[in-house]
Design a protein around this motif. Structure first.
Motif, PDB file in Angstrom:
ATOM      1  N   GLY A  92      76.724  82.986  41.255  1.00 31.65           N
ATOM      2  CA  GLY A  92      78.047  83.274  41.784  1.00 31.65           C
ATOM      3  C   GLY A  92      78.142  83.074  43.287  1.00 31.65           C
ATOM      4  O   GLY A  92      77.264  82.464  43.911  1.00 31.65           O
ATOM      5  N   PRO A  93      79.196  83.589  43.903  1.00 32.47           N
ATOM      6  CA  PRO A  93      79.467  83.353  45.327  1.00 32.47           C
ATOM      7  C   PRO A  93      78.332  83.818  46.239  1.00 32.47           C
ATOM      8  O   PRO A  93      77.740  84.874  46.024  1.00 32.47           O
ATOM      9  N   ILE A  94      78.075  83.014  47.257  1.00 40.95           N
ATOM     10  CA  ILE A  94      77.084  83.340  48.284  1.00 40.95           C
ATOM     11  C   ILE A  94      77.836  83.639  49.571  1.00 40.95           C
ATOM     12  O   ILE A  94      78.610  82.814  50.055  1.00 40.95           O
ATOM     13  N   SER A  95      77.622  84.825  50.123  1.00 38.87           N
ATOM     14  CA  SER A  95      78.342  85.196  51.345  1.00 38.87           C
ATOM     15  C   SER A  95      77.424  85.370  52.549  1.00 38.87           C
ATOM     16  O   SER A  95      77.912  85.590  53.663  1.00 38.87           O
ATOM     17  N   ILE A  96      76.099  85.261  52.339  1.00 36.35           N
ATOM     18  CA  ILE A  96      75.145  85.451  53.437  1.00 36.35           C
ATOM     19  C   ILE A  96      74.097  84.345  53.390  1.00 36.35           C
ATOM     20  O   ILE A  96      73.571  84.017  52.326  1.00 36.35           O
ATOM     21  N   LEU A  97      73.788  83.781  54.543  1.00 35.05           N
ATOM     22  CA  LEU A  97      72.685  82.819  54.677  1.00 35.05           C
ATOM     23  C   LEU A  97      71.831  83.222  55.861  1.00 35.05           C
ATOM     24  O   LEU A  97      72.333  83.356  56.976  1.00 35.05           O
ATOM     25  N   ILE A  98      70.544  83.411  55.610  1.00 40.34           N
ATOM     26  CA  ILE A  98      69.582  83.684  56.688  1.00 40.34           C
ATOM     27  C   ILE A  98      68.648  82.490  56.791  1.00 40.34           C
ATOM     28  O   ILE A  98      67.830  82.229  55.906  1.00 40.34           O
ATOM     29  N   ASN A  99      68.770  81.730  57.875  1.00 42.77           N
ATOM     30  CA  ASN A  99      67.897  80.584  58.121  1.00 42.77           C
ATOM     31  C   ASN A  99      66.636  81.062  58.834  1.00 42.77           C
ATOM     32  O   ASN A  99      66.598  81.193  60.062  1.00 42.77           O
ATOM     33  N   ASN A 100      65.604  81.339  58.029  1.00 36.80           N
ATOM     34  CA  ASN A 100      64.391  81.940  58.562  1.00 36.80           C
ATOM     35  C   ASN A 100      63.156  81.054  58.393  1.00 36.80           C
ATOM     36  O   ASN A 100      62.130  81.313  59.009  1.00 36.80           O
ATOM     37  N   ALA A 101      63.244  80.020  57.557  1.00 43.36           N
ATOM     38  CA  ALA A 101      62.064  79.192  57.295  1.00 43.36           C
ATOM     39  C   ALA A 101      61.565  78.547  58.578  1.00 43.36           C
ATOM     40  O   ALA A 101      62.354  78.181  59.458  1.00 43.36           O
ATOM     41  N   LEU A 131      71.147  73.082  55.085  1.00 40.02           N
ATOM     42  CA  LEU A 131      71.480  74.198  54.202  1.00 40.02           C
ATOM     43  C   LEU A 131      72.796  74.852  54.627  1.00 40.02           C
ATOM     44  O   LEU A 131      73.635  75.202  53.784  1.00 40.02           O
ATOM     45  N   THR A 132      72.981  75.000  55.921  1.00 42.61           N
ATOM     46  CA  THR A 132      74.230  75.574  56.438  1.00 42.61           C
ATOM     47  C   THR A 132      75.411  74.676  56.099  1.00 42.61           C
ATOM     48  O   THR A 132      76.466  75.154  55.652  1.00 42.61           O
ATOM     49  N   LYS A 133      75.240  73.387  56.300  1.00 43.52           N
ATOM     50  CA  LYS A 133      76.289  72.418  55.982  1.00 43.52           C
ATOM     51  C   LYS A 133      76.661  72.481  54.502  1.00 43.52           C
ATOM     52  O   LYS A 133      77.848  72.389  54.140  1.00 43.52           O
ATOM     53  N   ALA A 134      75.675  72.665  53.637  1.00 44.68           N
ATOM     54  CA  ALA A 134      75.935  72.705  52.200  1.00 44.68           C
ATOM     55  C   ALA A 134      76.690  73.958  51.786  1.00 44.68           C
ATOM     56  O   ALA A 134      77.452  73.940  50.818  1.00 44.68           O
ATOM     57  N   LEU A 135      76.494  75.056  52.514  1.00 45.74           N
ATOM     58  CA  LEU A 135      77.105  76.333  52.132  1.00 45.74           C
ATOM     59  C   LEU A 135      78.467  76.599  52.764  1.00 45.74           C
ATOM     60  O   LEU A 135      79.282  77.332  52.203  1.00 45.74           O
ATOM     61  N   ILE A 136      78.722  76.052  53.923  1.00 41.15           N
ATOM     62  CA  ILE A 136      79.960  76.386  54.631  1.00 41.15           C
ATOM     63  C   ILE A 136      81.218  76.060  53.817  1.00 41.15           C
ATOM     64  O   ILE A 136      82.139  76.898  53.760  1.00 41.15           O
ATOM     65  N   PRO A 137      81.334  74.897  53.177  1.00 47.75           N
ATOM     66  CA  PRO A 137      82.547  74.656  52.379  1.00 47.75           C
ATOM     67  C   PRO A 137      82.749  75.705  51.287  1.00 47.75           C
ATOM     68  O   PRO A 137      83.892  76.100  51.004  1.00 47.75           O
ATOM     69  N   HIS A 138      81.652  76.171  50.689  1.00 43.79           N
ATOM     70  CA  HIS A 138      81.724  77.229  49.684  1.00 43.79           C
ATOM     71  C   HIS A 138      82.226  78.527  50.315  1.00 43.79           C
ATOM     72  O   HIS A 138      83.112  79.194  49.762  1.00 43.79           O
ATOM     73  N   MET A 139      81.684  78.894  51.470  1.00 37.69           N
ATOM     74  CA  MET A 139      82.122  80.120  52.147  1.00 37.69           C
ATOM     75  C   MET A 139      83.580  80.036  52.568  1.00 37.69           C
ATOM     76  O   MET A 139      84.313  81.025  52.530  1.00 37.69           O
ATOM     77  N   LYS A 140      84.031  78.850  52.959  1.00 38.91           N
ATOM     78  CA  LYS A 140      85.422  78.669  53.385  1.00 38.91           C
ATOM     79  C   LYS A 140      86.399  78.996  52.263  1.00 38.91           C
ATOM     80  O   LYS A 140      87.490  79.510  52.520  1.00 38.91           O
ATOM     81  N   THR A 141      86.009  78.703  51.028  1.00 37.99           N
ATOM     82  CA  THR A 141      86.930  78.967  49.911  1.00 37.99           C
ATOM     83  C   THR A 141      87.172  80.460  49.723  1.00 37.99           C
ATOM     84  O   THR A 141      88.193  80.855  49.153  1.00 37.99           O
ATOM     85  N   PHE A 142      86.227  81.299  50.195  1.00 41.73           N
ATOM     86  CA  PHE A 142      86.380  82.753  50.074  1.00 41.73           C
ATOM     87  C   PHE A 142      86.811  83.391  51.394  1.00 41.73           C
ATOM     88  O   PHE A 142      86.980  84.603  51.485  1.00 41.73           O
ATOM     89  N   ASN A 143      86.931  82.552  52.437  1.00 45.69           N
ATOM     90  CA  ASN A 143      87.347  83.013  53.759  1.00 45.69           C
ATOM     91  C   ASN A 143      86.450  84.135  54.289  1.00 45.69           C
ATOM     92  O   ASN A 143      86.918  85.071  54.924  1.00 45.69           O
TER      93      ASN A 143
END
Length: 262
Positions: A92-101, A131-143
């Motif tokens: 389901g929806p992802i609302s948090i991304l931690i870039n730690n690698a 990874l950020t680029k891949a997730l941002i459009p998804h996050m935008k849909t949920f504002n």
């Protein structure tokens, strides 16, 4: 942005209940502490790492179904969107991304090959960007969304033998500034954490047999202590919560004051 004090609940503000996070490198070191704190705050955590699944499973066993492991090499940018889409389809929806690698190559610049330098940048900067680029459009849909990059004191200060690492960590500052300008209107906050000297195996490897170096480090930390990995995890949980709703474009040092110590 005004707060309804009549219905204000401080515990709810700091809660991550119902949220799902992706944490790269979330089964070892500082990443494991971040995973632990996010889960403690109520989140479910998807851990991405290239380590062996059985090793990660052992590290994440204490969290039960609240932590799910996916084996993925962050530098495999041709398949980043594919793994993100798979995670969203399954959780389901992802609302948090931690870039730690991250990875590390401790050499003086004259001893480091271009290939080694690029390898460090690919993990820290290029992989995190993809990874950020891949997730941002998804996050935008949920504002809504919270993205956190793991920066470093080398984002600010000079340290020998870590040119690739320092370049990448300083690059995060430019990236969070640009992403903040681009994403704030969509309810997506972008921040970074700059850990100082933290009580990790890497710290002990560097200092246990080098008393002068340890003395130099302790001499510039105003609190006269090194940090606990959970200090970094708690900062990450805060930045991902509604308590930090008006914080974006910031890099928070978790360093006992070391950046201003002398």
């Amino acid at each position: 942005m005004s707060i309804d004090f009549a219905n204000f609940n401080i515990h709810k503000v700091y809660s991550l209940e119902g949220k799902t996070a992706i944490v790269t490198g979330g089964s070892t070191g500082l990443g494991l502490s971040i995973t632990r704190c996010l889960i403690s705050a109520g989140a479910k955590v998807i851990v991405l790492s290239f380590e062996a699944p059985e090793q990660a499973t052992d590290a994440l066993a204490e969290f039960g179904e609240k932590a799910i492991f996916y084996q993925f090499n962050i530098t495999d940018t041709d398949h980043t969107q594919e793994i993100v889409d798979k995670i969203i389809a399954e959780h389901g929806p992802i609302s948090i991304l931690i870039n730690n690698a991250g990875n590390h190559c401790k050499k003086f610049i004259w001893d480091m090959s271009v290939e080694e330098y690029v390898s460090v940048l690919n993990v820290h900067l290029v992989g995190a960007f993809a990874l950020t680029k891949a997730l941002i459009p998804h996050m935008k849909t949920f504002n809504q969304g919270s993205i956190v990059f793991m920066a470093s004191m080398t984002s600010y200060i000079g340290q020998p033998q870590v040119s690739g690492y320092a370049t990448a960590k300083a690059g995060y500052l430019g990236l969070i500034h640009t992403l903040t300008a681009e994403c704030a209107e969509f309810g997506i906050r972008v921040n970074a954490i700059a850990p100082g000297w933290i009580d990790t195996p890497m710290f002990h490897k560097a200092t246990d047999n080098d008393p002068p170096r340890l003395a130099k480090i302790m001499g510039r930390i105003p609190t006269k202590t090194i940090g606990d990995p959970m200090d970094v995890g708690m900062c990450a949980a805060f930045l991902c919560s509604d308590a930090a709703r008006y914080i974006t474009g910031a890099c928070i040092p978790v360093d006992g004051g070391a950046l201003i110590g002398f």
